[in-house]
Scaffold this active site. Sequence first.
Site, short mmCIF file in Angstrom:
data_model
loop_
_atom_site.label_atom_id
_atom_site.label_comp_id
_atom_site.label_asym_id
_atom_site.label_seq_id
_atom_site.Cartn_x
_atom_site.Cartn_y
_atom_site.Cartn_z
CG PHE A 65 -2.01 -1.02 1.16
CD1 PHE A 65 -1.71 -2.37 1.24
CD2 PHE A 65 -3.33 -0.64 1.00
CE1 PHE A 65 -2.70 -3.34 1.14
CE2 PHE A 65 -4.34 -1.60 0.92
CZ PHE A 65 -4.03 -2.93 0.99
N GLY A 68 -1.30 8.40 -0.10
CA GLY A 68 -0.86 9.76 0.25
C GLY A 68 0.63 9.92 -0.05
CE1 TYR A 70 2.97 7.32 5.50
CE2 TYR A 70 4.14 5.24 5.48
CZ TYR A 70 3.60 6.29 6.17
OH TYR A 70 3.71 6.32 7.55
CB VAL A 157 5.29 1.15 0.94
CG1 VAL A 157 5.08 2.47 1.70
CG2 VAL A 157 5.90 1.42 -0.43
CG ASP A 158 7.67 1.94 6.39
OD1 ASP A 158 7.26 0.79 6.15
OD2 ASP A 158 7.65 2.45 7.53
CB THR A 190 4.36 -3.57 22.52
OG1 THR A 190 4.66 -3.93 21.15
CG2 THR A 190 5.59 -2.97 23.16
CD GLU A 246 3.58 -4.79 14.94
OE1 GLU A 246 4.23 -4.86 13.89
OE2 GLU A 246 3.93 -4.09 15.92
CE1 TYR A 290 6.13 6.36 11.47
CE2 TYR A 290 7.47 6.55 13.45
CZ TYR A 290 6.84 5.77 12.50
OH TYR A 290 6.92 4.41 12.59
NE ARG A 294 2.70 6.87 11.54
CZ ARG A 294 3.11 5.90 12.35
NH1 ARG A 294 3.48 6.20 13.59
NH2 ARG A 294 3.17 4.66 11.93
N1 UDP Z 1 0.50 3.63 4.71
C1 UDP Z 1 0.33 4.46 3.61
N2 UDP Z 1 0.01 5.77 3.81
C2 UDP Z 1 -0.12 6.31 5.05
C3 UDP Z 1 0.06 5.48 6.17
C4 UDP Z 1 0.38 4.14 5.97
O1 UDP Z 1 0.46 4.02 2.48
O2 UDP Z 1 -0.40 7.52 5.15
C5 UDP Z 1 0.80 2.19 4.50
C6 UDP Z 1 2.25 1.99 4.04
O3 UDP Z 1 2.32 0.83 3.27
C7 UDP Z 1 2.95 1.81 5.37
C8 UDP Z 1 1.93 0.97 6.12
O4 UDP Z 1 0.66 1.49 5.73
O5 UDP Z 1 4.21 1.19 5.21
C9 UDP Z 1 2.06 1.00 7.66
O6 UDP Z 1 2.27 2.30 8.14
P1 UDP Z 1 3.70 2.73 8.70
O7 UDP Z 1 4.76 2.11 7.87
O8 UDP Z 1 3.73 4.23 8.84
O9 UDP Z 1 3.68 2.07 10.15
P2 UDP Z 1 4.98 1.69 11.01
O10 UDP Z 1 5.78 0.69 10.24
O11 UDP Z 1 5.76 2.95 11.22
O12 UDP Z 1 4.41 1.12 12.27
MN MN Z 2 6.22 0.51 8.19
#
Ligand code: UDP
Ligand code: MN
Length: 295
Positions: A65, A68, A70, A157-158, A190, A246, A290, A294
């Site tokens: 995914f 926005g 990302y 995706v990150d 957690t 999660e 973030y 975010r």
């Molecule tokens: N994601 C996205 N747009 C957003 C927030 C989340 O596409 O605005 C998707 C993206 O694939 C991201 C995943 O949801 O990798 C999980 O969010 P994130 O990686 O921010 O969570 P974290 O790994 O930091 O807990």
């Molecule tokens: Mn992530």
Amino acid sequence: KCPLNYNEKLKSQNELDSSLDLWSRVDVQTCTKWGAPIMWEGTFDPGDFDRHHIQKRTSVALTVFAIGRYLEVYLKEFLKSAEQYFMVELPVTYYIFTDIPEFVPKVKLMKQRHMKVIQVKNQKRWQDISMLRMKTIADFIESHIQHWHQYIFCFDVDQVFVGRFGSEALGETVGLLHAFYYRSHVKDYTYDRNPESAAYMVTGDFYYHAAIFGGTWQGVKNITEFCHQGIMKDKEKNIEALWHDESHLNKYFWLHKPSKVLSPEYCWSTIIGFRFDIRVHRLLWATKFYDILRT
Ligand code: UDP
Ligand code: MN
């Protein structure tokens, strides 16, 4: 050898998994107490798995995914690196879920590799974007993936591939050990601790990282439907699990043990620094922004 007793549907995959040399790593846990292998570098022969899956004509779906910002920040590097390292011996289709299909970068794909872009709605809250993936994936397995692929892997995706992420990772249901917790005591995991939440857990086996999970399409359908149902039950009560999707994934794998577990080599964070037991990096967390992502 690992006393495999889990219900692995593909018999020869089971045989492959039981051929793992689990004693070749004595510094780490290579087998769960229910008999599932934990995949660490040095315990398997990559060629064995590749040959098996090439012969079986295994086809893999990867879902990611990019909603926005990302999309512009992470998607291109994710895809480019996946082309270098993700199941390169096998046919792979990338399913990219985004709110802005026209901005999906053009990435040159190898033979037998495809990309499909699916438009989805953005959500106001990042927590909802993250959680809604479960429902979207479940629906998409039903409408599409089950007809085309035996296996599916779901990724955040990150992150960026930096080493082989190959067919040894395939199994009926596959969970990943969270890099920050693989050496922690269970009381420090957690998990969600609110008895009102569907994700509530007192104890567990491991802390799994939701940035990667996978399995057969049937396996992942069960995972994603369960998580989505838990998320909806919580929403009715106006509550949310501590770590969103999660937390629900951890609950699923507590009740329904994964048939294969990936070591943190499969999703490492360089923030942690050097660790002797991490012999290879296969995927690394990308930098988190973030503050801009975010809002
Ligand atoms: N994601 C996205 N747009 C957003 C927030 C989340 O596409 O605005 C998707 C993206 O694939 C991201 C995943 O949801 O990798 C999980 O969010 P994130 O990686 O921010 O969570 P974290 O790994 O930091 O807990
Ligand atoms: Mn992530």
